[in-house]
Design a protein around this motif. Structure first.
Motif, mmCIF file in Angstrom:
data_model
loop_
_atom_site.group_PDB
_atom_site.id
_atom_site.type_symbol
_atom_site.label_atom_id
_atom_site.label_comp_id
_atom_site.label_asym_id
_atom_site.label_seq_id
_atom_site.Cartn_x
_atom_site.Cartn_y
_atom_site.Cartn_z
ATOM 1 N N ALA A 21 -5.826 -12.483 -15.772
ATOM 2 C CA ALA A 21 -6.442 -11.109 -15.511
ATOM 3 C C ALA A 21 -8.020 -11.330 -15.373
ATOM 4 O O ALA A 21 -8.698 -11.021 -14.796
ATOM 5 C CB ALA A 21 -5.824 -9.955 -16.311
ATOM 6 N N PRO A 61 -12.647 -5.138 -6.712
ATOM 7 C CA PRO A 61 -11.398 -4.297 -6.003
ATOM 8 C C PRO A 61 -10.367 -4.230 -7.076
ATOM 9 O O PRO A 61 -10.332 -4.793 -8.113
ATOM 10 C CB PRO A 61 -11.066 -5.277 -4.935
ATOM 11 C CG PRO A 61 -11.475 -6.486 -5.317
ATOM 12 C CD PRO A 61 -12.853 -6.527 -6.186
ATOM 13 N N ASN A 62 -9.528 -3.670 -6.686
ATOM 14 C CA ASN A 62 -7.868 -3.435 -7.274
ATOM 15 C C ASN A 62 -7.597 -4.905 -7.882
ATOM 16 O O ASN A 62 -7.670 -5.910 -7.166
ATOM 17 C CB ASN A 62 -6.919 -2.955 -6.816
ATOM 18 C CG ASN A 62 -6.885 -1.359 -6.275
ATOM 19 O OD1 ASN A 62 -6.722 -1.116 -4.958
ATOM 20 N ND2 ASN A 62 -7.480 -0.749 -7.130
ATOM 21 N N GLY A 63 -7.252 -4.857 -9.134
ATOM 22 C CA GLY A 63 -6.871 -5.953 -9.859
ATOM 23 C C GLY A 63 -7.787 -7.180 -10.317
ATOM 24 O O GLY A 63 -7.318 -8.100 -10.479
ATOM 25 N N ALA A 64 -8.950 -6.809 -10.175
ATOM 26 C CA ALA A 64 -9.963 -7.669 -10.435
ATOM 27 C C ALA A 64 -10.221 -8.310 -11.862
ATOM 28 O O ALA A 64 -10.663 -9.131 -12.122
ATOM 29 C CB ALA A 64 -11.413 -7.169 -9.862
ATOM 30 N N THR A 84 -10.360 -3.282 -15.793
ATOM 31 C CA THR A 84 -9.899 -2.486 -16.929
ATOM 32 C C THR A 84 -9.566 -3.604 -17.952
ATOM 33 O O THR A 84 -9.690 -3.103 -19.256
ATOM 34 C CB THR A 84 -8.640 -1.761 -16.382
ATOM 35 O OG1 THR A 84 -9.004 -0.771 -15.685
ATOM 36 C CG2 THR A 84 -7.890 -1.016 -17.565
ATOM 37 N N GLN A 124 -9.713 4.564 -17.727
ATOM 38 C CA GLN A 124 -9.386 4.818 -16.443
ATOM 39 C C GLN A 124 -8.250 5.823 -16.244
ATOM 40 O O GLN A 124 -8.087 6.732 -15.458
ATOM 41 C CB GLN A 124 -8.752 3.402 -15.719
ATOM 42 C CG GLN A 124 -8.323 3.588 -14.458
ATOM 43 C CD GLN A 124 -8.318 2.226 -13.687
ATOM 44 O OE1 GLN A 124 -8.644 1.274 -14.212
ATOM 45 N NE2 GLN A 124 -7.679 2.325 -12.510
ATOM 46 N N GLU A 127 -13.993 3.525 -14.530
ATOM 47 C CA GLU A 127 -13.846 4.369 -13.157
ATOM 48 C C GLU A 127 -14.024 5.788 -13.384
ATOM 49 O O GLU A 127 -12.923 6.505 -13.226
ATOM 50 C CB GLU A 127 -12.273 4.047 -12.631
ATOM 51 C CG GLU A 127 -11.704 2.698 -12.378
ATOM 52 C CD GLU A 127 -12.434 2.128 -11.236
ATOM 53 O OE1 GLU A 127 -12.980 3.076 -10.180
ATOM 54 O OE2 GLU A 127 -12.271 0.850 -10.967
HETATM 55 N N1 LIG Z 1 -0.123 -5.131 -18.932
HETATM 56 C C1 LIG Z 1 0.046 -6.067 -17.991
HETATM 57 N N2 LIG Z 1 0.947 -7.059 -17.996
HETATM 58 C C2 LIG Z 1 0.917 -8.022 -16.748
HETATM 59 N N3 LIG Z 1 -0.232 -8.068 -15.778
HETATM 60 C C3 LIG Z 1 -1.159 -7.037 -15.995
HETATM 61 C C4 LIG Z 1 -1.019 -5.983 -16.924
HETATM 62 N N4 LIG Z 1 -2.260 -5.223 -16.788
HETATM 63 C C5 LIG Z 1 -2.987 -5.722 -15.637
HETATM 64 N N5 LIG Z 1 -2.327 -6.811 -15.039
HETATM 65 C C6 LIG Z 1 -2.747 -7.664 -14.028
HETATM 66 O O1 LIG Z 1 -4.003 -8.015 -14.371
HETATM 67 C C7 LIG Z 1 -4.703 -7.979 -13.222
HETATM 68 C C8 LIG Z 1 -5.994 -7.322 -13.499
HETATM 69 O O2 LIG Z 1 -5.713 -5.897 -13.633
HETATM 70 P P1 LIG Z 1 -6.605 -4.784 -14.065
HETATM 71 O O3 LIG Z 1 -6.020 -3.508 -14.586
HETATM 72 O O4 LIG Z 1 -7.615 -5.342 -15.257
HETATM 73 O O5 LIG Z 1 -7.788 -4.689 -12.801
HETATM 74 P P2 LIG Z 1 -8.822 -3.685 -12.496
HETATM 75 O O6 LIG Z 1 -9.872 -4.464 -12.010
HETATM 76 O O7 LIG Z 1 -9.117 -2.718 -13.504
HETATM 77 O O8 LIG Z 1 -8.132 -3.032 -11.176
HETATM 78 P P3 LIG Z 1 -8.099 -1.282 -10.705
HETATM 79 O O9 LIG Z 1 -9.297 -1.360 -9.930
HETATM 80 O O10 LIG Z 1 -6.992 -1.280 -9.765
HETATM 81 O O11 LIG Z 1 -8.198 -0.527 -11.792
HETATM 82 C C9 LIG Z 1 -3.938 -7.684 -11.995
HETATM 83 O O12 LIG Z 1 -3.314 -8.661 -11.394
HETATM 84 C C10 LIG Z 1 -2.776 -6.684 -12.654
HETATM 85 O O13 LIG Z 1 -1.661 -6.689 -11.999
#
Ligand SMILES: Nc1ncnc2c1ncn2[C@@H]1O[C@H](COP(=O)(O)OP(=O)(O)OP(=O)(O)O)[C@@H](O)[C@H]1O
Ligand SMILES: [Mg+2]
Length: 331
Positions: A20, A39-42, A45, A85, A162
């Motif tokens: 991640a 973007p989502n999943g970047a 978080t 978030q 966010e």
């Molecule tokens: N508890 C977890 N177990 C396994 N994979 C996870 C977990 N939390 C997040 N991920 C994965 O890690 C990657 C990063 O997630 P993260 O939530 O940090 O992204 P984000 O940038 O905050 O996205 P968003 O904009 O949707 O909030 C993603 O592929 C997500 O599916």
């Protein structure tokens, strides 16, 4: 000046192998507002959760004000504020009760906690609603409450994950004003994540664009925009023969298009080139019908570095995020 936050090769690999956050490094100076845009999943978080000591890194480390996030998590928790978030306030309690509950986690004496809560509630215009159950708050009220819950321990460093997701435009700008005030009045160091380019542009001194767990580029919003090649000037002429004149500009121009009396050119910096161009046209007795200048936006920067537009995440993705927030609340 020593940076207040130093992140070194921070990495998180979740169970199952999702990388991640992939060895990111950056530094933040005291009093800076620093944005993580992606973007989502970047991995935004996940990064915030490691820095706020809610999640342990797989490798790498970070220091906040001289404290190591792995070994000194308690010291860090005392000096930071976190607005996650997901909504965290207890819906069955009032806004005031939520604040006092969190204050008690920090061992803040009750009289001080009450005083401080009132001041914070007033700051975000929630004093009147402070005795009502959070369940009855609107989305904007909830987010404002979440913000001040993160401020109850008067943090030096504030993490906002966010902060305006799902809010309407007007409520968003109000939130921006609160965030700007925190920086101005308290010199607070603020790290915020966002999907919204406008938000980063409005608030952040510096921004890192993140995707797939990596930082693609870091700079001030202005620097990032400047890394794109130039501004676009659009001239509108009354006749095609007039439009010919601008093409004869002796210094030469990077012409993007020229048709129907409209000429679009690209220049390095319109603020500098435009006066000269105008006087060139003026000397030839040519009058302009329309004129517009387009500066590059963070949108284009994002596109350049990630190969896709943030806007490609449609409402469906936004909806997914909102549903997630709900689910977290219910569990
Ligand atoms: N508890 C977890 N177990 C396994 N994979 C996870 C977990 N939390 C997040 N991920 C994965 O890690 C990657 C990063 O997630 P993260 O939530 O940090 O992204 P984000 O940038 O905050 O996205 P968003 O904009 O949707 O909030 C993603 O592929 C997500 O599916
Ligand atoms: Mg996130």
């Amino acid at each position: 000046m020593e940076p207040i936050i130093k992140v070194e090769n921070l990495t998180k690999i979740y169970k199952g192998g999702v990388r991640a956050v992939d060895s990111i490094s950056f530094e933040i100076n005291e009093g800076e507002v620093y944005g993580l845009l992606g973007p989502n999943g970047a991995g935004k978080t996940t990064t915030i959760n490691m820095l706020t000591t809610r999640l342990s890194p797989t490798s790498g480390n970070a220091m906040i004000s001289g404290h190591d996030i792995i070994r000194h998590s308690l010291d860090i928790r005392k000096m930071i504020g976190v607005v996650p978030q997901d909504l965290t306030a207890d819906e069955d309690l009032s806004g005031m009760e939520n604040l006092l509950m969190v204050a008690s986690f920090y061992d803040i004496p009750r009289s001080i906690a009450i005083e401080r809560s009132k001041r914070l509630l007033e700051m975000v215009d929630l004093l009147e609603a402070s005795m009502r159950q959070v369940r009855q708050y609107s989305g904007g009220m909830r987010k404002r409450l979440e913000l001040i819950i993160g401020l109850i321990n008067e943090p030096r460093v504030l993490f906002l994950d966010e902060p305006t997701l799902g809010l309407d435009v007007q409520t968003r700008t109000t939130m921006w004003d609160y965030i700007k005030d925190l920086r101005k009045n308290y010199g607070m160091t603020i790290i915020l994540t966002s999907h919204y380019l406008e938000e980063i542009d409005a608030l952040a001194d510096r921004v890192s664009i993140v995707d797939h767990g990596k930082i693609l580029i870091t700079g001030t919003p202005t620097e990032l925009k400047a890394s794109l090649k130039g501004d676009i000037i659009s001239f509108g002429f009354r006749s095609a023969s007039d439009s010919q004149a601008v093409l004869e500009y002796p210094k030469g121009l990077d012409v993007i298009s020229s048709a129907d009396g409209m000429v679009k050119v690209r220049v390095e910096n319109a603020d500098e080139s435009l006066p000269e161009l105008m006087s060139f046209l003026f000397q030839r007795g040519i009058k302009l019908h329309t004129l517009s200048v387009q500066k590059p936006s963070l949108d284009e920067v994002f596109l350049q570095y990630t190969g896709r537009s943030l806007r490609e995440e449609g409402p469906a993705d936004r909806m997914k995020v909102m549903m997630n927030m709900r689910r977290v609340r219910r569990t």
